[in-house]
Design a protein around this motif. Structure first.
Motif, mmCIF file in Angstrom:
data_model
loop_
_atom_site.group_PDB
_atom_site.id
_atom_site.type_symbol
_atom_site.label_atom_id
_atom_site.label_comp_id
_atom_site.label_asym_id
_atom_site.label_seq_id
_atom_site.Cartn_x
_atom_site.Cartn_y
_atom_site.Cartn_z
ATOM 1 N N LEU A 2 9.452 2.421 -3.338
ATOM 2 C CA LEU A 2 8.567 1.598 -4.355
ATOM 3 C C LEU A 2 9.250 0.437 -4.327
ATOM 4 N N ALA A 3 10.687 0.557 -4.822
ATOM 5 C CA ALA A 3 11.591 -0.607 -5.045
ATOM 6 C C ALA A 3 11.551 -1.377 -3.618
ATOM 7 N N MET A 4 11.961 -0.863 -2.595
ATOM 8 C CA MET A 4 11.840 -1.475 -1.322
ATOM 9 C C MET A 4 10.893 -2.088 -0.951
ATOM 10 N N GLY A 5 9.560 -1.636 -1.126
ATOM 11 C CA GLY A 5 8.329 -2.226 -0.942
ATOM 12 C C GLY A 5 7.936 -3.294 -1.426
ATOM 13 N N ILE A 6 8.276 -3.219 -2.963
ATOM 14 C CA ILE A 6 7.830 -4.316 -3.728
ATOM 15 C C ILE A 6 8.872 -5.421 -3.441
ATOM 16 N N LEU A 18 -4.773 -5.313 8.592
ATOM 17 C CA LEU A 18 -3.749 -5.932 8.135
ATOM 18 C C LEU A 18 -2.976 -6.532 9.409
ATOM 19 N N SER A 19 -3.145 -6.369 10.336
ATOM 20 C CA SER A 19 -2.355 -6.559 11.590
ATOM 21 C C SER A 19 -2.178 -7.806 11.659
ATOM 22 N N THR A 20 -0.882 -8.193 11.922
ATOM 23 C CA THR A 20 -0.319 -9.675 12.201
ATOM 24 C C THR A 20 -0.017 -9.931 13.427
ATOM 25 N N ALA A 59 0.932 -6.683 4.450
ATOM 26 C CA ALA A 59 1.772 -6.110 3.330
ATOM 27 C C ALA A 59 2.464 -4.858 3.730
ATOM 28 N N PRO A 60 3.691 -4.678 3.163
ATOM 29 C CA PRO A 60 4.422 -3.479 3.441
ATOM 30 C C PRO A 60 3.579 -2.391 3.129
ATOM 31 N N ILE A 63 0.812 -1.092 0.125
ATOM 32 C CA ILE A 63 0.038 -0.003 -0.014
ATOM 33 C C ILE A 63 0.889 1.274 -0.102
ATOM 34 N N LEU A 64 0.478 2.345 -0.854
ATOM 35 C CA LEU A 64 1.205 3.509 -0.824
ATOM 36 C C LEU A 64 0.241 4.438 -0.285
ATOM 37 N N LYS A 65 0.558 5.432 0.516
ATOM 38 C CA LYS A 65 -0.122 6.495 1.016
ATOM 39 C C LYS A 65 -0.420 7.680 0.152
ATOM 40 N N GLY A 66 -1.589 7.935 -0.228
ATOM 41 C CA GLY A 66 -1.862 9.129 -1.204
ATOM 42 C C GLY A 66 -2.271 10.412 -0.247
ATOM 43 N N LYS A 67 -3.404 10.576 -0.665
ATOM 44 C CA LYS A 67 -3.699 11.871 0.136
ATOM 45 C C LYS A 67 -4.219 11.871 1.347
ATOM 46 N N ALA A 68 -4.516 10.709 1.894
ATOM 47 C CA ALA A 68 -4.907 10.526 3.483
ATOM 48 C C ALA A 68 -3.617 10.549 4.175
#
Lengths: 300, 300
Positions: free
Chosen positions: B292-296, B119-121, B274-275, B98-103
């Motif tokens: 992005l690369a790190m998250g993916i 999504l808590s583990t 999920a990251p 997930i990427l943060k957008g406007k929120a």
């Protein structure tokens, strides 16, 4: 305020009422190297206190060009005695700052803080660290002595650092109280202290500086970051002094400046009647020189 | 372990089972820029959740070459709904990070940590920061989420960072528990935690890494400093992961790496299914790309 450390060296050399530096337990190569630097760089005279025979042997072996150049007070091999005598030379006006020699920092500070014969002013003592960015010299405290400063101790840290800034030619330094954020958060005690101390400064309870906080490091030192966050502050983006909330934050930050940013650094212990230099054995000659210059400029 | 961020980008591009990135409330130029970078740099596909009309207007105005290129789920202007739907796409397997957008971050994390639909583990969530020195990539945590981690939380911070190191190709990272000193000092609680966690690692209670602490930053990252101090440690001088004792220490350190050392950096929130990427609006395009690369690389 000096813009860089070359100006610090210049300021030191031009000082008119320059004090002698006394080295406590000077019988170690590293300490004598400091005395040699002070002489060679025309910073100040050094008075060597310690095991005279050992000191002379090191000079003869490693710094023979300086044979007979230094005044030595013989206190034998007793490190504690050397520290006490070094402190005594400050009281006697023979010296105006103390350099750590072979005695470790704790032993030297014990002599310095001795209730009867020490150099205490009643103020908290703290380590004021200076680093040279491409743009300016910034002061940071305390990564070396005060562990987890409370409100009152933070005010002492500020006073000690402000005194250094004044000596470096900045009559009204901008002080940033660092945190991880720029907003007051009841769950982050250092942001509460920062708000309180800022108000005390506005009310004239802490003088000689302009204080603001909490500020994150980027808001404190980078004007663009401060603008993006919309922070209205006389300090944000222009901090001359950074007060870290705890010893880990200051210590890790300071080391990152040395090891990663590769900045030149220096530091001096303030809060006593004379500045104290506790540069470590491992410090490079340049660090020793800059610490000496800073100590001399801040003395007397 | 990757040696630098170019290798991170390569690792990301070569990943075979690459997950889609979902952007929560994508109706902001900064978020769409991230989606464009992900496409242009061949990192991954992005799924845009938010105000479809607003998203399409921004694409048409600022990124017209990408008209019609992104799948959009319309949730209207409601930021909270956009976050909830973005979280839902993870459960449905449509996206893997997930990427943060406007929120803002708090709103997104609220949806992520929702007890029923989140999504808590059960693990603590924490921000894992990566920086690229001339020699290697080092991970640092936590300068963003966990304020003053206790012993148990520190173990979670370690687990989250170790997971990232594993994803970056280091099967057995060296973890340093940072303090201002390398000795155990009862007056410095983080040195006690460090000693305890080191022992837990030796006893096999924390696996997948080699832990040592307390270590000062210089001892942790610089082998010469470790040698001068005579520290016998499998981690000293070679740390891959640095665990800071508190948020201020990590945050100030991280910002010093960006502003003073001028290092490239990236970070990702770990500890959930999920990251999560919470890069800020002010981040440069390169930082967004590296995050992005790190998250993916860390997803799925």
């Amino acid at each position: 305020m000096i813009k860089n450390f070359d100006e610090l060296l210049q300021l030191c050399r031009q000082k008119t009422d320059k004090k002698t530096a006394v080295i406590a337990a000077a019988q170690t190569e590293s300490a004598i190297e400091a005395a040699v630097i002070a002489a060679a760089e025309n910073l100040t005279k050094c008075l060597l206190v310690g095991d005279k025979a050992a000191i002379e042997a090191i000079i003869a072996e490693k710094f023979s060009a300086y044979n007979g150049c230094f005044e030595i007070i013989d206190t034998g091999a007793d490190l504690q005695k050397a520290c006490a005598v070094a402190v005594q030379t400050i009281h006697e006006g023979k010296a105006g700052l103390i350099l750590k020699g072979k005695a470790d920092t704790a032993l030297l500070l014990k002599a310095v803080l001795d209730k009867e014969k020490g150099l205490s002013t009643g103020e908290v003592i703290s380590d004021v660290f200076a680093y040279e960015t491409p743009e300016k010299v910034v002061l940071l405290t305390d990564g070396g002595i005060v562990l987890y400063p409370d409100l009152k101790e933070k005010i002492s840290l500020i006073k000690n650092a402000v005194k250094v800034a004044h000596s470096l030619g900045n009559p009204n330094p901008k002080v940033a109280l660092l945190s991880a954020v720029e907003v007051v958060n009841p769950k982050m005690p250092c942001t509460l202290d920062a708000a309180i101390i800022t108000k005390m400064n506005q009310r004239g309870q802490i003088t000689g500086c302009v204080i603001d906080g909490p500020l994150a490091l980027d808001n404190a030192i980078d004007i663009e970051s401060a603008k993006i966050k919309g922070i209205d502050s006389p300090v944000a983006g222009h901090a001359d002094i950074l007060i870290a909330p705890n010893i880990e934050a200051a210590n890790i930050f300071a080391k990152s400046l040395t090891y990663y940013a590769k900045y030149r650094v220096a530091h001096v212990v303030m809060g006593t009647k004379a500045p104290i230099l506790i540069a470590s054995r491992a410090d490079a000659a340049e660090v020793k020189m800059l610490c000496l210059a800073m100590g001399i400029v801040c003395s007397g």
